[in-house]
Design a protein around this motif. Structure first.
Motif, PDB file in Angstrom:
ATOM      1  N   ARG A  29      13.074  48.768  30.949  1.00  0.00           N
ATOM      2  CA  ARG A  29      11.801  48.066  31.159  1.00  0.00           C
ATOM      3  C   ARG A  29      12.046  46.657  31.695  1.00  0.00           C
ATOM      4  N   LEU A  30      13.017  45.966  31.136  1.00  0.00           N
ATOM      5  CA  LEU A  30      13.325  44.611  31.590  1.00  0.00           C
ATOM      6  C   LEU A  30      13.850  44.632  33.026  1.00  0.00           C
ATOM      7  N   GLU A  31      14.689  45.603  33.344  1.00  0.00           N
ATOM      8  CA  GLU A  31      15.197  45.722  34.719  1.00  0.00           C
ATOM      9  C   GLU A  31      14.052  45.972  35.693  1.00  0.00           C
ATOM     10  N   ALA A  32      13.110  46.812  35.330  1.00  0.00           N
ATOM     11  CA  ALA A  32      11.960  47.084  36.196  1.00  0.00           C
ATOM     12  C   ALA A  32      11.115  45.827  36.370  1.00  0.00           C
ATOM     13  N   PHE A  33      10.920  45.085  35.290  1.00  0.00           N
ATOM     14  CA  PHE A  33      10.158  43.837  35.350  1.00  0.00           C
ATOM     15  C   PHE A  33      10.840  42.847  36.295  1.00  0.00           C
ATOM     16  N   LEU A  34      12.134  42.647  36.132  1.00  0.00           N
ATOM     17  CA  LEU A  34      12.864  41.701  36.976  1.00  0.00           C
ATOM     18  C   LEU A  34      12.895  42.150  38.438  1.00  0.00           C
ATOM     19  N   ASP A  35      12.941  43.450  38.652  1.00  0.00           N
ATOM     20  CA  ASP A  35      12.949  43.969  40.015  1.00  0.00           C
ATOM     21  C   ASP A  35      11.638  43.648  40.731  1.00  0.00           C
ATOM     22  N   MET A  37       9.965  40.870  40.341  1.00  0.00           N
ATOM     23  CA  MET A  37       9.835  39.422  40.539  1.00  0.00           C
ATOM     24  C   MET A  37       9.908  39.117  42.031  1.00  0.00           C
ATOM     25  N   PRO A  38       9.074  38.187  42.507  1.00  0.00           N
ATOM     26  CA  PRO A  38       9.066  37.885  43.939  1.00  0.00           C
ATOM     27  C   PRO A  38      10.261  37.059  44.408  1.00  0.00           C
ATOM     28  N   GLY A  39      10.957  36.412  43.509  1.00  0.00           N
ATOM     29  CA  GLY A  39      12.098  35.579  43.904  1.00  0.00           C
ATOM     30  C   GLY A  39      13.405  36.153  43.410  1.00  0.00           C
ATOM     31  N   GLU A  40      14.460  35.516  43.853  1.00  0.00           N
ATOM     32  CA  GLU A  40      15.794  35.942  43.425  1.00  0.00           C
ATOM     33  C   GLU A  40      16.223  35.071  42.253  1.00  0.00           C
ATOM     34  N   TYR A  41      17.031  35.617  41.377  1.00  0.00           N
ATOM     35  CA  TYR A  41      17.368  34.913  40.146  1.00  0.00           C
ATOM     36  C   TYR A  41      18.829  35.101  39.762  1.00  0.00           C
ATOM     37  N   CYS A  42      19.314  34.125  39.005  1.00  0.00           N
ATOM     38  CA  CYS A  42      20.627  34.205  38.372  1.00  0.00           C
ATOM     39  C   CYS A  42      20.503  33.488  37.037  1.00  0.00           C
ATOM     40  N   GLY A  43      20.774  34.195  35.954  1.00  0.00           N
ATOM     41  CA  GLY A  43      20.612  33.627  34.620  1.00  0.00           C
ATOM     42  C   GLY A  43      21.917  33.576  33.867  1.00  0.00           C
ATOM     43  N   PHE A  44      22.109  32.459  33.172  1.00  0.00           N
ATOM     44  CA  PHE A  44      23.300  32.235  32.363  1.00  0.00           C
ATOM     45  C   PHE A  44      22.872  32.151  30.902  1.00  0.00           C
ATOM     46  N   ALA A  45      23.401  33.052  30.074  1.00  0.00           N
ATOM     47  CA  ALA A  45      23.076  33.064  28.652  1.00  0.00           C
ATOM     48  C   ALA A  45      24.029  32.147  27.900  1.00  0.00           C
ATOM     49  N   ASP A  46      23.603  31.708  26.728  1.00  0.00           N
ATOM     50  CA  ASP A  46      24.456  30.860  25.905  1.00  0.00           C
ATOM     51  C   ASP A  46      25.753  31.565  25.503  1.00  0.00           C
ATOM     52  N   LEU A 121      11.419  34.459  21.625  1.00  0.00           N
ATOM     53  CA  LEU A 121      10.411  33.940  20.696  1.00  0.00           C
ATOM     54  C   LEU A 121      11.028  33.500  19.371  1.00  0.00           C
ATOM     55  N   ASP A 122      12.078  34.192  18.941  1.00  0.00           N
ATOM     56  CA  ASP A 122      12.714  33.818  17.674  1.00  0.00           C
ATOM     57  C   ASP A 122      13.752  32.711  17.862  1.00  0.00           C
ATOM     58  N   GLY A 123      13.966  32.296  19.118  1.00  0.00           N
ATOM     59  CA  GLY A 123      14.885  31.198  19.405  1.00  0.00           C
ATOM     60  C   GLY A 123      16.357  31.560  19.391  1.00  0.00           C
ATOM     61  N   ARG A 124      16.682  32.818  19.154  1.00  0.00           N
ATOM     62  CA  ARG A 124      18.099  33.200  19.064  1.00  0.00           C
ATOM     63  C   ARG A 124      18.753  33.337  20.424  1.00  0.00           C
ATOM     64  N   ASP A 125      18.036  33.799  21.420  1.00  0.00           N
ATOM     65  CA  ASP A 125      18.610  33.986  22.754  1.00  0.00           C
ATOM     66  C   ASP A 125      17.997  32.983  23.705  1.00  0.00           C
ATOM     67  N   ARG A 126      18.849  32.456  24.596  1.00  0.00           N
ATOM     68  CA  ARG A 126      18.377  31.479  25.570  1.00  0.00           C
ATOM     69  C   ARG A 126      19.096  31.722  26.893  1.00  0.00           C
ATOM     70  N   PHE A 127      18.333  31.629  27.973  1.00  0.00           N
ATOM     71  CA  PHE A 127      18.882  31.755  29.323  1.00  0.00           C
ATOM     72  C   PHE A 127      18.540  30.517  30.117  1.00  0.00           C
ATOM     73  N   HIS A 128      19.474  30.106  30.957  1.00  0.00           N
ATOM     74  CA  HIS A 128      19.244  29.050  31.938  1.00  0.00           C
ATOM     75  C   HIS A 128      19.206  29.765  33.279  1.00  0.00           C
ATOM     76  N   ILE A 129      18.040  29.749  33.917  1.00  0.00           N
ATOM     77  CA  ILE A 129      17.805  30.570  35.102  1.00  0.00           C
ATOM     78  C   ILE A 129      17.765  29.716  36.356  1.00  0.00           C
ATOM     79  N   LEU A 130      18.446  30.194  37.384  1.00  0.00           N
ATOM     80  CA  LEU A 130      18.318  29.633  38.727  1.00  0.00           C
ATOM     81  C   LEU A 130      17.470  30.597  39.538  1.00  0.00           C
ATOM     82  N   TRP A 131      16.435  30.062  40.164  1.00  0.00           N
ATOM     83  CA  TRP A 131      15.567  30.825  41.054  1.00  0.00           C
ATOM     84  C   TRP A 131      15.903  30.372  42.464  1.00  0.00           C
ATOM     85  N   LEU A 132      16.067  31.305  43.373  1.00  0.00           N
ATOM     86  CA  LEU A 132      16.485  30.981  44.735  1.00  0.00           C
ATOM     87  C   LEU A 132      15.433  31.423  45.740  1.00  0.00           C
TER      88      LEU A 132
END
Length: 160
Positions: A29-35, A37-46, A121-132
Motif C-alpha cells: 500500500r505504501l509503495e502504491a501511494f509513493l508511486d 506522488m507527482p514528484g521524485e523523492y529520496c528519504g533517509f531514516a534515522d 504518529l507515535d514519534g518512533r520513526d522519522r524520515f528526512h525527505i528530499l523532493w526533486l
C-alpha cells in the motif's frame, strides 16, 4: 515434501501469527501511494535506511543511493555544498528548505531540491525527505527574461 514446499507451508501457517502477511500488505500500500506522488523523492531514516524513487536516481544519473554523498557527487560543487548545509539543518533542527542546483554532468540542467521531515504518529520513526523537481526549463526562461531586461535597461540608458 520438498524444502521449498515445507517453507511455503510453514510460512502460510506462521504469517497470520507473526503479522508478516499484514506487513507485506502495508508495504504494498505504501509503495502504491509513493508511486502516485507527482514528484521524485529520496528519504533517509534515522536507522540509516534509504528509500528513493527510480526517477530520483535517473534525474541525477545514478544507479542507486546509499548516502547523501551520492547525491552531492551528482551536483555541482556549489549545489553539493548548499545541500550539505541545508540537509544538516533539516536533520538537526527539522528546518525545511528548498534550493536549486545544477548537475555535475550537465551545468545547464537545473534541479530544485526541497527537504522536509516526516515522523510517525507515535514519534518512533522519522524520515528526512528530499523532493526533486527538474526546473531546467523555468531556469532557462528566467535567464532569458533577465537578459532581455538587461538589454532593455541598456537601451533605455542610451536613449536618455
Amino acid at each position: 515434501m520438498s524444502a521449498q514446499r515445507s517453507h511455503g507451508l510453514m510460512s502460510s501457517l506462521l504469517d497470520p501469527l507473526t503479522g508478516a502477511d499484514r506487513l507485506r500488505e502495508e508495504k504494498a500500500r505504501l509503495e502504491a501511494f509513493l508511486d502516485a506522488m507527482p514528484g521524485e523523492y529520496c528519504g533517509f531514516a534515522d536507522d540509516g535506511s534509504v528509500v528513493y524513487s527510480a526517477e530520483f536516481c535517473n534525474a541525477l544519473d545514478l544507479t542507486s543511493i546509499g548516502s547523501l554523498t551520492d547525491i552531492q557527487n551528482a551536483l555541482s560543487p556549489d549545489g553539493a555544498a548548499a545541500l550539505a548545509g541545508r540537509f544538516s539543518a533539516l536533520t538537526n533542527q527539522g528546518t525545511a528548505f528548498s534550493i536549486t542546483a545544477t548537475t555535475a554532468a550537465d551545468s545547464a540542467r537545473t534541479l530544485r531540491l526541497s527537504g522536509t521531515r516526516g515522523s510517525a504518529l507515535d514519534g518512533r520513526d522519522r524520515f528526512h525527505i528530499l523532493w526533486l523537481e527538474d526546473v531546467t526549463r523555468q531556469a532557462l526562461e528566467q535567464a532569458d527574461l533577465a537578459a532581455r531586461a538587461e538589454d532593455h535597461a541598456r537601451l533605455s540608458e542610451d536613449l536618455y
